[in-house]
Design an enzyme around this catalytic site. Structure first.
Site, PDB file in Angstrom:
ATOM      1  N   ASP A  46     -29.318 -19.831  -7.408  1.00 34.01           N
ATOM      2  CA  ASP A  46     -30.457 -20.534  -6.838  1.00 34.01           C
ATOM      3  C   ASP A  46     -30.049 -21.951  -6.449  1.00 34.01           C
ATOM      4  O   ASP A  46     -29.193 -22.555  -7.099  1.00 34.01           O
ATOM      5  CB  ASP A  46     -31.589 -20.568  -7.878  1.00 34.01           C
ATOM      6  CG  ASP A  46     -32.931 -20.875  -7.239  1.00 34.01           C
ATOM      7  OD1 ASP A  46     -33.031 -20.828  -5.996  1.00 34.01           O
ATOM      8  OD2 ASP A  46     -33.881 -21.179  -7.985  1.00 34.01           O
ATOM      9  N   ARG A  49     -30.300 -23.840  -0.593  1.00 36.03           N
ATOM     10  CA  ARG A  49     -30.896 -24.637   0.495  1.00 36.03           C
ATOM     11  C   ARG A  49     -31.056 -26.097   0.098  1.00 36.03           C
ATOM     12  O   ARG A  49     -30.809 -26.995   0.896  1.00 36.03           O
ATOM     13  CB  ARG A  49     -32.266 -24.047   0.884  1.00 36.03           C
ATOM     14  CG  ARG A  49     -32.159 -22.651   1.463  1.00 36.03           C
ATOM     15  CD  ARG A  49     -33.484 -22.120   1.912  1.00 36.03           C
ATOM     16  NE  ARG A  49     -34.475 -22.090   0.827  1.00 36.03           N
ATOM     17  CZ  ARG A  49     -35.707 -21.628   0.974  1.00 36.03           C
ATOM     18  NH1 ARG A  49     -36.109 -21.163   2.138  1.00 36.03           N
ATOM     19  NH2 ARG A  49     -36.551 -21.624  -0.042  1.00 36.03           N
ATOM     20  N   GLU A  93     -39.161 -10.420  -2.852  1.00 35.82           N
ATOM     21  CA  GLU A  93     -40.085 -11.525  -2.576  1.00 35.82           C
ATOM     22  C   GLU A  93     -39.507 -12.446  -1.491  1.00 35.82           C
ATOM     23  O   GLU A  93     -40.202 -12.814  -0.548  1.00 35.82           O
ATOM     24  CB  GLU A  93     -40.284 -12.287  -3.872  1.00 35.82           C
ATOM     25  CG  GLU A  93     -41.556 -13.074  -3.907  1.00 35.82           C
ATOM     26  CD  GLU A  93     -41.593 -13.982  -5.128  1.00 35.82           C
ATOM     27  OE1 GLU A  93     -40.776 -13.821  -6.051  1.00 35.82           O
ATOM     28  OE2 GLU A  93     -42.448 -14.876  -5.118  1.00 35.82           O
ATOM     29  N   ASN A  94     -38.233 -12.793  -1.633  1.00 33.26           N
ATOM     30  CA  ASN A  94     -37.603 -13.641  -0.613  1.00 33.26           C
ATOM     31  C   ASN A  94     -37.593 -12.950   0.750  1.00 33.26           C
ATOM     32  O   ASN A  94     -37.818 -13.576   1.784  1.00 33.26           O
ATOM     33  CB  ASN A  94     -36.164 -13.985  -0.997  1.00 33.26           C
ATOM     34  CG  ASN A  94     -36.091 -15.116  -2.013  1.00 33.26           C
ATOM     35  OD1 ASN A  94     -37.089 -15.780  -2.274  1.00 33.26           O
ATOM     36  ND2 ASN A  94     -34.922 -15.324  -2.580  1.00 33.26           N
TER      37      ASN A  94
HETATM   38  C1  FPP Z   1     -30.842 -18.758  -3.440  1.00 30.19           C
HETATM   39  O1  FPP Z   1     -30.901 -20.089  -2.953  1.00 30.19           O
HETATM   40  C2  FPP Z   1     -29.876 -17.915  -2.691  1.00 30.19           C
HETATM   41  C3  FPP Z   1     -30.192 -16.889  -1.840  1.00 30.19           C
HETATM   42  C4  FPP Z   1     -31.590 -16.495  -1.565  1.00 30.19           C
HETATM   43  C5  FPP Z   1     -29.156 -16.091  -1.085  1.00 30.19           C
HETATM   44  C6  FPP Z   1     -27.866 -15.921  -1.814  1.00 30.19           C
HETATM   45  C7  FPP Z   1     -26.973 -14.912  -1.177  1.00 30.19           C
HETATM   46  C8  FPP Z   1     -25.639 -15.063  -1.076  1.00 30.19           C
HETATM   47  C9  FPP Z   1     -24.948 -16.288  -1.538  1.00 30.19           C
HETATM   48  C10 FPP Z   1     -24.801 -13.946  -0.504  1.00 30.19           C
HETATM   49  C11 FPP Z   1     -24.154 -13.190  -1.617  1.00 30.19           C
HETATM   50  C12 FPP Z   1     -23.257 -12.120  -1.167  1.00 30.19           C
HETATM   51  C13 FPP Z   1     -23.189 -10.861  -1.707  1.00 30.19           C
HETATM   52  C14 FPP Z   1     -22.168  -9.901  -1.226  1.00 30.19           C
HETATM   53  C15 FPP Z   1     -24.116 -10.414  -2.734  1.00 30.19           C
HETATM   54  P1  FPP Z   1     -32.255 -20.591  -2.282  1.00 30.19           P
HETATM   55  O2  FPP Z   1     -32.259 -20.193  -0.844  1.00 30.19           O
HETATM   56  O3  FPP Z   1     -33.414 -20.031  -3.068  1.00 30.19           O
HETATM   57  O4  FPP Z   1     -32.157 -22.136  -2.398  1.00 30.19           O
HETATM   58  P2  FPP Z   1     -33.379 -23.119  -2.772  1.00 30.19           P
HETATM   59  O5  FPP Z   1     -33.777 -22.741  -4.175  1.00 30.19           O
HETATM   60  O6  FPP Z   1     -32.727 -24.474  -2.695  1.00 30.19           O
HETATM   61  O7  FPP Z   1     -34.469 -22.919  -1.780  1.00 30.19           O
END
Ligand code: FPP
Length: 268
Positions: A46, A49, A93-94
């Protein structure tokens, strides 16, 4: 405070004062290696972004750096002898709530990294079995195909396990299990009295694997967001105040140390 602990504290202080974490990391690794290593670690990645915002980068780059970090973390967990790792990469959810464009970019990234896993020397040398956990029907055909290719390429391995939670939701998983139980009952394969915890566990997406001993979530949020809802009943939870792309080996070692201290204290 004993002499050992005093030495540990002063070395830690000296190491950070020099801005050099190497010594601290080495010490931490020694400490952690002398205790029980969790056999299953769940990771909620997490903060991609928010990290990108802080770095003044476009947000999608946060996910890219996050995926790079995941590749590194896999080396660390395997080196520590953690047999099963489950990564929460994309929740239902995302998928439903984020802008289409962002979800598409994440799915594209997952496809790209899954294809990489198919030929990844790490997977083949360390015999890591990759498994997709989640509601496959919600995934675009090409993304599902890439993940399933990674599953097929590693299907014969059983030394380590890497579960990728994509299009995953803990409640959805319980609905999936319930449907299966209902089907089995309707076909006469089981009677109501045959339904027990073992049966439910075996029908979850992680069926056959141990429940997570430790679940780590980055970015300072203190909730599971449905991650391994059934399996996490007795997991130790560690919430870390770092964004996923900046997750260091020290953070992993610290989380394991917390797990070890807690299981010692509670006689686990
Ligand atoms: C959470 O950060 C991350 C994600 C929703 C996407 C993560 C996916 C990858 C890194 C790809 C992984 C690859 C494989 C093969 C499984 P966020 O977007 O919720 O960040 P925030 O909390 O700052 O909004």
């Amino acid at each position: 405070m004993g002499a050992g602990k005093r030495l540990y504290r002063s070395v830690r202080l000296a190491a950070s004062a020099m801005g050099a974490y190497r010594l601290y990391e080495w010490l931490l690794e020694r400490y952690v290696s002398s205790g029980p290593i969790p056999s299953h670690v769940g990771i909620i990645l997490d903060g991609n972004r928010r990290w990108a915002d802080e770095m003044r980068m476009p947000r999608w780059m946060g996910h890219r750096y996050g995926a790079d970090r995941l590749e590194e973390v896999l080396h660390w967990v395997l080196d520590l002898g953690i047999r099963t790792t489950t990564v929460y990469a994309l929740s239902i959810e995302n998928m439903e709530r984020r802008p289409r464009e962002e979800v598409d970019r994440i799915l594209e990234l997952i496809k790209e990294r899954s294809r990489k896993l198919v030929v990844d020397p790490l997977v083949h040398e360390r015999k890591v079995r990759v498994r997709l956990i989640g509601d496959r029907a919600r995934l675009p055909e090409d993304v599902r195909a890439a993940l399933e290719e990674a599953e097929r390429a590693s299907a014969g391995y059983d030394r380590f396990f890497l579960n990728l939670a994509v299009a995953y939701g803990g409640r959805e998983e319980i609905v999936h299990v319930s449907k299966e139980v209902a089907r089995m009952a309707a076909s006469g394969t089981i009677r109501p009295e045959d339904v027990n915890e073992e049966l439910i566990s075996s029908l979850t997406y992680t069926g056959g694997l141990p429940d997570p001993d430790l679940i780590i979530r980055t970015s300072g949020e203190s909730r599971l967001s449905g991650f391994l809802l059934w399996q996490s009943a007795y997991s130790e939870l560690v919430f870390l105040d770092v964004y996923w792309p900046e997750f260091r080996r020290i953070d992993l070692l610290r989380a394991i140390r917390t797990y070890q201290n807690r299981s010692r204290r509670f006689g686990g």
